[in-house]
Design a protein around this motif. Sequence first.
Motif, PDB file in Angstrom:
ATOM      1  N   VAL A   1       3.079   6.717  -8.864  1.00  0.00           N
ATOM      2  CA  VAL A   1       2.255   6.862  -9.813  1.00  0.00           C
ATOM      3  C   VAL A   1       2.657   6.252 -11.172  1.00  0.00           C
ATOM      4  N   THR A   2       1.419   5.559 -11.960  1.00  0.00           N
ATOM      5  CA  THR A   2       1.904   4.959 -12.998  1.00  0.00           C
ATOM      6  C   THR A   2       1.713   5.951 -14.322  1.00  0.00           C
ATOM      7  N   VAL A   3       2.451   5.951 -15.404  1.00  0.00           N
ATOM      8  CA  VAL A   3       2.314   7.176 -16.442  1.00  0.00           C
ATOM      9  C   VAL A   3       2.776   6.197 -17.620  1.00  0.00           C
TER      10      VAL A   3
ATOM     11  N   GLY B   1      -9.058  12.804 -13.450  1.00  0.00           N
ATOM     12  CA  GLY B   1      -9.731  11.665 -13.857  1.00  0.00           C
ATOM     13  C   GLY B   1      -9.090  10.292 -13.706  1.00  0.00           C
ATOM     14  N   ARG B   2      -7.699  10.270 -14.184  1.00  0.00           N
ATOM     15  CA  ARG B   2      -6.960   9.175 -13.942  1.00  0.00           C
ATOM     16  C   ARG B   2      -6.103   9.226 -12.563  1.00  0.00           C
ATOM     17  N   ASP B   3      -5.494   8.060 -12.022  1.00  0.00           N
ATOM     18  CA  ASP B   3      -4.843   8.618 -10.842  1.00  0.00           C
ATOM     19  C   ASP B   3      -3.527   9.353 -10.761  1.00  0.00           C
ATOM     20  N   GLY B   4      -3.442  10.250 -10.315  1.00  0.00           N
ATOM     21  CA  GLY B   4      -2.095  11.241 -10.465  1.00  0.00           C
ATOM     22  C   GLY B   4      -1.102  11.113  -9.397  1.00  0.00           C
ATOM     23  N   GLY B   5      -0.122  12.076  -9.284  1.00  0.00           N
ATOM     24  CA  GLY B   5       1.010  12.216  -8.848  1.00  0.00           C
ATOM     25  C   GLY B   5       1.003  12.513  -7.443  1.00  0.00           C
ATOM     26  N   MET B   6      -0.152  13.015  -6.521  1.00  0.00           N
ATOM     27  CA  MET B   6      -0.160  13.229  -5.121  1.00  0.00           C
ATOM     28  C   MET B   6      -0.313  11.966  -4.224  1.00  0.00           C
TER      29      MET B   6
ATOM     30  N   THR C   1       0.745  -1.107  -0.021  1.00  0.00           N
ATOM     31  CA  THR C   1       0.007  -0.113  -0.001  1.00  0.00           C
ATOM     32  C   THR C   1       0.830   1.241  -0.101  1.00  0.00           C
ATOM     33  N   MET C   2       0.106   2.292  -0.144  1.00  0.00           N
ATOM     34  CA  MET C   2       0.936   3.711  -0.145  1.00  0.00           C
ATOM     35  C   MET C   2      -0.130   4.613   0.207  1.00  0.00           C
TER      36      MET C   2
ATOM     37  N   ARG D   1      -0.588   0.306  -3.909  1.00  0.00           N
ATOM     38  CA  ARG D   1       0.294   0.912  -5.040  1.00  0.00           C
ATOM     39  C   ARG D   1       0.000   0.095  -6.345  1.00  0.00           C
ATOM     40  N   PRO D   2       0.171   0.746  -7.152  1.00  0.00           N
ATOM     41  CA  PRO D   2      -0.098   0.527  -8.564  1.00  0.00           C
ATOM     42  C   PRO D   2       1.210  -0.127  -9.427  1.00  0.00           C
ATOM     43  N   ALA D   3       0.763  -1.075 -10.007  1.00  0.00           N
ATOM     44  CA  ALA D   3       1.906  -1.581 -11.168  1.00  0.00           C
ATOM     45  C   ALA D   3       1.635  -0.972 -12.325  1.00  0.00           C
TER      46      ALA D   3
END
Length: 353
Positions: A134-136, A125-130, A3-4, A23-25
Amino acid sequence: MTTMKAVRFTAYKTFPELKEIERPAPGPGEVLLKVAGAGACHSDVAVYDEFEPGMNPLVDPEYTLGHETSGWVEELGEGVTGFEVGSAQLVYGPVGCGHCPACSRGQDTYCQNVAEMDYAGIGLGRDGGMAEYVTVPARNLVPLGDADPVPASALADAGLTPYHAIKLALPRLNRAGAYALVVGLGGLGLMAVQILKALTGATVIATDMKPEAMAEAEKYGAVTVPSGEDQVARIREITGGRGVDAAFDFVGIAATARAALDSAAVQSRVTIVGIGNGSTIDWSFLSTPYEAELVTTYWGTVEELHELAGLYRDGKVEPLYTTYAMDGALQAYRDLQDGKISGRAVVVPHGQA
């Protein structure tokens, strides 16, 4: 499950929450970044505090805020090459369809297939960097080299938005004796002063209500004029009476737009960049300088972010910022709403580089 912590937009008319999430992959074509800096922006406040359900379904909750992001490459998704783990990167926030003419030239902000998208951008709308990670999409990464990624996060919007507006106005400014006007000296306005000094030889006039903001603009080489009844008269006096060749309103309310228009010269360009509060202004043929353009702009292109990152690496621009730890991220938004921030509030989930 790993988690994060993340700042989540959970509902309209509702202050964000600091949550513990998975936490995203990175998926195919994506990169996982360990976040170095995430800027808190007035656009975030507008979305969670002012928007109504249905205004823009592409930013419907719930998701992680943060459309100004920098970080270090942590993990590469399937098919991604050309990135070194640990390298510092800046994130281009807009995400379009990737194949229409606008996206093909790197201008995802004006994607022609936006109705087919599930979100407006990273942190919109898409998960961001706060968040801590983060995935980009790999295409949205701009290398920073050895430059400090923490202040660079502000370049992703507070830098790119004025850079795009100024580049479009360069034909008005690239000549001897040109004058530029910056209205509103928050994070974007102070960046605009630096960008104008870096790209043009124009005399830069800057105006704001806050003496401390004008003092910062003066450090960057601007001539300042305080807001007030004689604001336009003083601006015109500086220009020898003819007005400015290009004006940039980073507030976008009726009073600031009127000041920009009234300060404009014949054949000038007035750009309304600030979202403001939806106020309208009166227009008439006889009170408007001949061939004066009134335009709006939105964000910028990924190519322009590469150019701006180059100016940053060369020391030509330097965002003014205040840092907050991850546990203080909500306070960053409170301070932003209360007008306590000079420049940009930047959340540093893992501490300074």
